[in-house]
Design a protein around this motif. Sequence first.
Motif, short mmCIF file in Angstrom:
data_model
loop_
_atom_site.label_atom_id
_atom_site.label_comp_id
_atom_site.label_asym_id
_atom_site.label_seq_id
_atom_site.Cartn_x
_atom_site.Cartn_y
_atom_site.Cartn_z
N LYS A 212 31.14 -40.31 -20.74
CA LYS A 212 29.96 -41.13 -20.99
C LYS A 212 28.79 -40.26 -21.46
CE LYS A 212 30.21 -43.40 -16.93
NZ LYS A 212 29.63 -44.29 -15.92
N ALA B 293 28.28 -39.44 -25.22
CA ALA B 293 27.64 -40.43 -26.09
C ALA B 293 26.17 -40.06 -26.33
CB ALA B 293 27.73 -41.83 -25.50
N ALA C 192 31.51 -49.96 -27.44
CA ALA C 192 31.66 -50.17 -26.00
C ALA C 192 33.14 -50.27 -25.63
CB ALA C 192 30.92 -51.43 -25.56
N PHE D 109 34.86 -46.80 -25.60
CA PHE D 109 34.58 -46.02 -24.37
C PHE D 109 35.29 -46.63 -23.17
CE2 PHE D 109 31.05 -44.10 -26.72
CZ PHE D 109 31.22 -42.78 -26.33
N LEU D 110 35.31 -47.96 -23.12
CA LEU D 110 35.96 -48.64 -21.99
C LEU D 110 37.43 -48.22 -21.92
CD1 LEU D 110 35.52 -50.74 -19.78
CD2 LEU D 110 36.19 -52.51 -21.40
N ASN E 190 37.88 -44.46 -20.81
CA ASN E 190 37.63 -44.22 -19.38
C ASN E 190 38.63 -44.93 -18.49
OD1 ASN E 190 35.68 -42.30 -19.42
ND2 ASN E 190 33.97 -43.74 -19.41
N LEU E 191 39.11 -46.11 -18.90
CA LEU E 191 40.13 -46.77 -18.08
C LEU E 191 41.41 -45.95 -18.08
CD1 LEU E 191 39.63 -50.59 -18.76
CD2 LEU E 191 39.05 -49.27 -16.73
N GLU F 270 33.85 -52.90 -13.42
CA GLU F 270 34.58 -51.87 -14.18
C GLU F 270 34.03 -51.73 -15.60
OE1 GLU F 270 36.73 -49.61 -13.10
OE2 GLU F 270 36.34 -50.46 -11.12
N ILE F 271 33.70 -52.86 -16.23
CA ILE F 271 33.17 -52.79 -17.60
C ILE F 271 31.86 -52.02 -17.61
CG2 ILE F 271 32.12 -54.18 -19.43
CD1 ILE F 271 34.30 -56.28 -18.93
N ARG G 115 30.69 -49.90 -15.44
CA ARG G 115 30.76 -48.51 -14.97
C ARG G 115 31.50 -47.59 -15.93
NH1 ARG G 115 31.76 -47.69 -8.71
NH2 ARG G 115 33.88 -48.30 -9.26
N ASN G 116 32.28 -48.15 -16.85
CA ASN G 116 33.07 -47.30 -17.73
C ASN G 116 32.49 -47.15 -19.14
OD1 ASN G 116 35.42 -46.24 -16.26
ND2 ASN G 116 35.79 -48.40 -15.84
N ILE G 117 31.35 -47.80 -19.39
CA ILE G 117 30.72 -47.69 -20.69
C ILE G 117 29.44 -46.86 -20.52
CG2 ILE G 117 29.63 -49.00 -22.56
CD1 ILE G 117 31.46 -51.33 -21.80
N PRO G 118 29.18 -45.92 -21.43
CA PRO G 118 27.95 -45.13 -21.30
C PRO G 118 26.73 -46.05 -21.29
CG PRO G 118 29.33 -44.26 -23.06
CD PRO G 118 29.95 -45.55 -22.62
#
Lengths: 219, 239
Positions: A158, A161, A193, A196-197, A200-201, B60-61, B63-66
Amino acid sequence: MGFKLDFLLSILPRLIGAAAVNIRLAAIIMLLALALGTALTIVRAQKIALVNAFIAVIISFVRGTPLLIQIFIAYYVLPAIGLDLSPEVAGISAIAFNSMVFVSESMRGGLATIDTGQIEASTALGLPPHAIWLKVVLPQLFRRIVPVLINEATIVVKGTALLSVITVVDVLRTAQQIASSSYRPFETMVGSALVFLVINLVISLSGRLAESRFAAARV
Amino acid sequence: MHFDPAVLVDYWPLLLQGAWLTLQVAAMALVIGYVAGIAVALIALMPGWLPRLVTGCYVEILRNIPFIIILFVVYYGLPFWGIRLPATLVGTVALALFASAYYAEIVRAAILALPRGQFESARAIGMSPMSAMWHVVAPQILRTLVPPSTNMTLTMMKESSVLSSITVPELTYQSLVVQGNTFAPFEVFAAVASIYWLIAALIAEVSRRLERRVGAVQAEATSRNRIADRYLSLVARRS
């Protein structure tokens, strides 16, 4: 003017291509943070009063100021004192320095959970300090902080970015370029978005897998 | 290269204005974000799988996006639905949205850590779910809530620096303005970092007082024995 899903889909390949930059930078940063964080922890364990007081100030600074400001310091201030870094290198240094502190702080917590008897036994056996660190303490410590490191990895991803603000052409900067030529900023931002989602998942899920592996290995 | 704080002499008011806005934005986002977080946590604890799934996705959405991407999605998304707000308000809403996901998890974990019998007994003696939450559960989880909430609030205050990228004139934005006028990056960022540092210390102090009030338990690392501490402790032993 509705939400154009086909436009979003059409720009995804470019965004995914740019994601390679974020992933590469994040990987370099994590490796640096892990190495430097471990070194910092070992230095702190020597308990040299003056050194630890200095490190405490650094830690408080890193934890008390925004990452964005730390990135600006690396980007604007370091060149002024003669260290001319490229945007990428400046960004890597700033985030790695930040992450190093968090790694060392979680190691401090991890150390407290290691059985004291092992250190007594190693000392009684006459193992030299470097062997106690490398063979006894660190292997267990790394296993214990795997969940924290996974979490830190998503934070680092994150963080990359933010490097778009110092002109690194990552997912966000690519998205901004697309947005300014297509006049469709909303779809573009939703697209980045999503990128990145997914990254990170994937990190969190593979981390959970690795954790259960380690948990099995410990038994 | 020399360090000359005098170059900032004309710019202190600008930096202090920025710091004041940072404080206001963070305070607003704390209130809105915490209320939303409590709501999300309570929904997550409702019976059935659907509430847990929906709130799980929400958390989750976010927390996982900058945060900078969340900010831009909100910034471009609101006008898309015909809502036009000043940048400062948009930024505050985005910050609250971001923080609410973390506050929700903190509240949910604190409620789950409480023995289930507490809520059930309150219900059994005839209290409504709301009043059982308010009179029985809430007072008991306050102490576990304070330390992680403080951490999150510090993180959120620091993330507010990202609002500079949508032209909210908070501290980071003003620092870039001053940097552009003075070309003295060392002085500017030293000053700005110090101000953030002070704000962080202020939040930590408020939290310490709150902790003393609610009797929060802080885990204190205790040293165990002299030999092991050579490796397993990072603080010098007081003797």
